[in-house]
Structure formats: structure tokens, C-alpha cells
Design an enzyme around this catalytic site. Structure first.
Site, PDB file in Angstrom:
ATOM      1  N   HIS A   1     -19.516 -22.773  14.056  1.00  0.00           N
ATOM      2  CA  HIS A   1     -19.305 -23.080  12.634  1.00  0.00           C
ATOM      3  C   HIS A   1     -18.012 -22.511  12.046  1.00  0.00           C
ATOM      4  O   HIS A   1     -17.236 -23.194  11.389  1.00  0.00           O
ATOM      5  CB  HIS A   1     -20.464 -22.500  11.812  1.00  0.00           C
ATOM      6  CG  HIS A   1     -21.830 -22.865  12.291  1.00  0.00           C
ATOM      7  ND1 HIS A   1     -22.433 -24.065  11.987  1.00  0.00           N
ATOM      8  CD2 HIS A   1     -22.732 -22.179  13.048  1.00  0.00           C
ATOM      9  CE1 HIS A   1     -23.645 -24.108  12.525  1.00  0.00           C
ATOM     10  NE2 HIS A   1     -23.846 -22.975  13.177  1.00  0.00           N
TER      11      HIS A   1
HETATM   12  C1  BDR Z   1     -23.300 -19.426   9.498  1.00  0.00           C
HETATM   13  O1  BDR Z   1     -24.330 -18.445   9.503  1.00  0.00           O
HETATM   14  C2  BDR Z   1     -23.957 -17.357  10.305  1.00  0.00           C
HETATM   15  O2  BDR Z   1     -25.034 -16.931  11.077  1.00  0.00           O
HETATM   16  C3  BDR Z   1     -22.773 -17.824  11.121  1.00  0.00           C
HETATM   17  O3  BDR Z   1     -21.900 -16.757  11.408  1.00  0.00           O
HETATM   18  C4  BDR Z   1     -22.127 -18.856  10.251  1.00  0.00           C
HETATM   19  O4  BDR Z   1     -21.228 -18.258   9.335  1.00  0.00           O
HETATM   20  C5  BDR Z   1     -23.854 -20.707  10.081  1.00  0.00           C
HETATM   21  O5  BDR Z   1     -24.916 -21.169   9.332  1.00  0.00           O
END
Ligand code: BDR
Ligand code: CA
Length: 310
Positions: free
Chosen positions: A242
């Protein structure tokens, strides 16, 4: 080269780590600060992890500040099951050579942005939005002063990842997200609709492993950990990566399609807490002050990560 001044606010986190490796390797950025927030793991760990990653990347010139240890009005939640108890997957924690820079992340954001010309400092936010919300409370003029605020967060067509309707960063501190979106900042949201297209396939991880640099090895090790965990928990072979998305967009805007919209966050319902309601219809009123990423060029994002980690 005219470099883009940038502050990175993050909660490393395996995908934050990949985003940091990408940013640390990008000469297009003038990195003003990395600010840590409590999120995936507590802030003591996210700040240490940011310092570990800075050291691995050889970027001791970039100051790291510790920030908020809890959301505005919720209990802190973590996502250790997706990132490991220490936050960086299989990477063994070590005490980095250099400490955090003295002072709070919120002050660092306000001071750095307000000292620069209007619109010249961008932010990439890839954790709960607590630090930025607190900075905007402290200095409301910050919203107009900031350049683009590229945020990893939000759930719409893809559904959520922490609950059926919410994505973790927005769910963890929905009040902060709502305040940032209402502040007048130029917010570009990279939610799961786009980031679920950016997946670490076997071939993409192997390409990074073949580069043989510390940055590439670190990024690849984060993806290997996610691959194992997402297989176990969700049943996916190729985990989404992400957090590099907002950084990649700042470097190469053409890698993403964006749509103008107005985004509101659910802050009251426990069932749909943190859901992002994205309105694309101008005729509904209220204007379209935000942008939502609708798709990503995943090959392009991974090629960029490889280029900057080489
Ligand atoms: C987001 O949530 C976190 O766990 C990850 O680092 C990312 O920023 C994804 O939903
Ligand atoms: Ca994150």
C-alpha cells in the site's frame, strides 16, 4: 534539478518500510523530515523503525521525529499481525546509531511547512492521520500553506481490510482523518481501490532480490514477510504493497488515475467506523475538494521501486 520538498509521516510497518526505501533513494525529493506516529505498532517502535530504515538506507541526513502515541479520542489499536510484533517483519530490531531529533513531530511539521513558501512542501502520510490533524489544530494556516497531501488510506469499492467497510489508517483514527479532510488541505487519497492493484508478485519480489543493495534487500524482505502473512490470514499469494503509492505518485503522477471528489469519514458508527464516503457528483453540492485514486499502474510502481532501490 528542482527538488520537491517532502515530509513523510508514517508508522513503519512493512509497507511503510518499502515506501521509505523508495523515498530515501529518490534524488527528486528534499526530505525535510520523517515523522513517526503510533499505528501498526506503538510510536516508540515506529520511531525506532524509521531510524533503523534511515540507517540501512544511509540517509543519516534526514531527521526523524517521534509524534502522537495515541489517536485523538480512541484507544490505540495495532496491526502487529500483518507487520510482526516489532513492525518490520523478519528484520531483527537493533538500536540505531542516531536518536530521534529532539522535539515533537507535530511541531516539526508546523515549523518546516510554515517556514517555506506556500504550496512548496508536500506530505506523504501513510499511517493514522493523528500527527497532521494535531498540526492543523496547532496552526490552521498550515492547510493553505501545504502543497499536496498524498495519503494512503480509505476504502470504497474494494471494501475494507480491518473491518468490512474500513481501511486501517482511517479506522485507527477516524476523527483525525475527518479533521484533515475538512481542513482545506489538498488531499489525494490512495485507498484500497488503487493499492490492491499494487501487488508483490513472485517475479516483482525476485527482481528486487536480484539487485543486491541494502535498500532492495530490505524492501524485498518486507514483501516476503507480507507474502507469508497474507497467505496465512487472507489467502493471497501476492500481497498488496500500500504505502509506496503516495510516494510513487509524487514522483510519477502518471502512474495513477485520480478522480475529483468529496470525501467524508464515518466517525460515530462502530459498525462502519472509518468508512470513507466518496462523492464524485458535483451536483450534490459541497464542491469536490479532494482526489481519490481509482487505479494504479502496478508494473510502473514496481519498476520505480526497483530504480530507486538499485
Ligand atoms: C495501511 O495500514 C497499515 O497496516 C499499512 O502500513 C498501511 O499503511 C493499509 O491499510
Ligand atoms: Ca502504514
Amino acid at each position: 534539478m528542482n527538488r520537491q520538498s517532502l515530509i513523510i509521516d508514517c508508522d513503519p510497518g512493512v509497507d511503510d518500510a518499502v515506501a521509505l526505501m523508495l523515498a530515501f533513494g529518490a534524488g527528486e525529493f528534499e526530505l525535510l523530515a520523517v515523522t513517526a506516529v503510533g499505528g501498526n505498532v506503538p510510536v516508540e517502535k515506529t520511531a525506532r523503525n524509521a531510524r533503523m530504515l534511515r540507517q540501512i538506507a544511509g540517509r543519516g541526513d534526514v531527521p526523524v521525529f517521534a509524534g502522537a502515541d495515541r489517536p485523538l479520542r480512541r484507544e490505540p489499536a495495532g496491526a502487529g499481525e500483518f507487520h510482526g510484533a516489532e513492525g518490520l517483519g523478519d528484520l531483527t530490531p537493533f538500536e540505531p546509531d542516531a536518536p530521534c531529533t529532539e522535539g515533537h513531530a507535530v511541531d516539526a511539521i508546523v515549523e518546516r511547512v510554515m517556514a517555506r513558501p506556500e504550496g512548496s512542501v508536500a506530505m506523504a502520510v501513510m499511517g493514522p492521520l493523528t500527527n497532521l490533524a494535531l498540526a492543523l489544530r496547532r496552526e490552521p494556516a498550515l492547510a493553505a500553506r501545504l502543497g499536496p497531501v498524498a495519503v494512503m488510506g480509505g476504502a470504497r469499492s474494494e471494501g475494507g481490510n480491518i473491518t468490512a467497510s474500513a481501511e486501517f489508517n482511517i479506522w485507527a483514527d477516524p476523527d483525525a482523518a475527518a479533521e484533515v479532510l475538512a481542513s482545506g488541505c489538498d488531499v489525494v487519497l490512495f485507498g484500497l481501490d488503487a493499492t490492491h492493484q499494487v501487488r508483490a508478485t513472485e517475479g516483482r519480489i525476485a527482481t528486487l532480490e536480484g539487485l543486491g543493495t541494502a535498500k532492495a534487500d530490505t524492501a524485498a524482505s518486507m514483501m516476503r514477510f507480507s507474502q507469508r502473512i497474507e497467505r496465512e490470514i487472507v489467502g493471497w499469494d501476492a500481497p498488496p504493497v500500500h504505502d509506496p503509492c503516495p510516494v510513487a505518485w509524487l514522483l510519477r503522477p502518471g502512474l495513477f488515475e485520480l478522480a475529483s471528489c468529496r470525501i467524508q469519514v464515518e466517525t460515530e458508527s462502530e459498525l462502519t467506523r472509518g468508512h470513507t464516503a466518496v462523492e464524485f457528483r458535483e451536483e450534490m453540492g459541497g464542491g469536490l475538494p479532494h482526489r481519490w485514486a481509482t487505479s494504479a499502474d502496478a508494473d510502473g510502481v514496481f519498476a520505480l521501486i526497483a530504480e530507486k532501490c538499485a
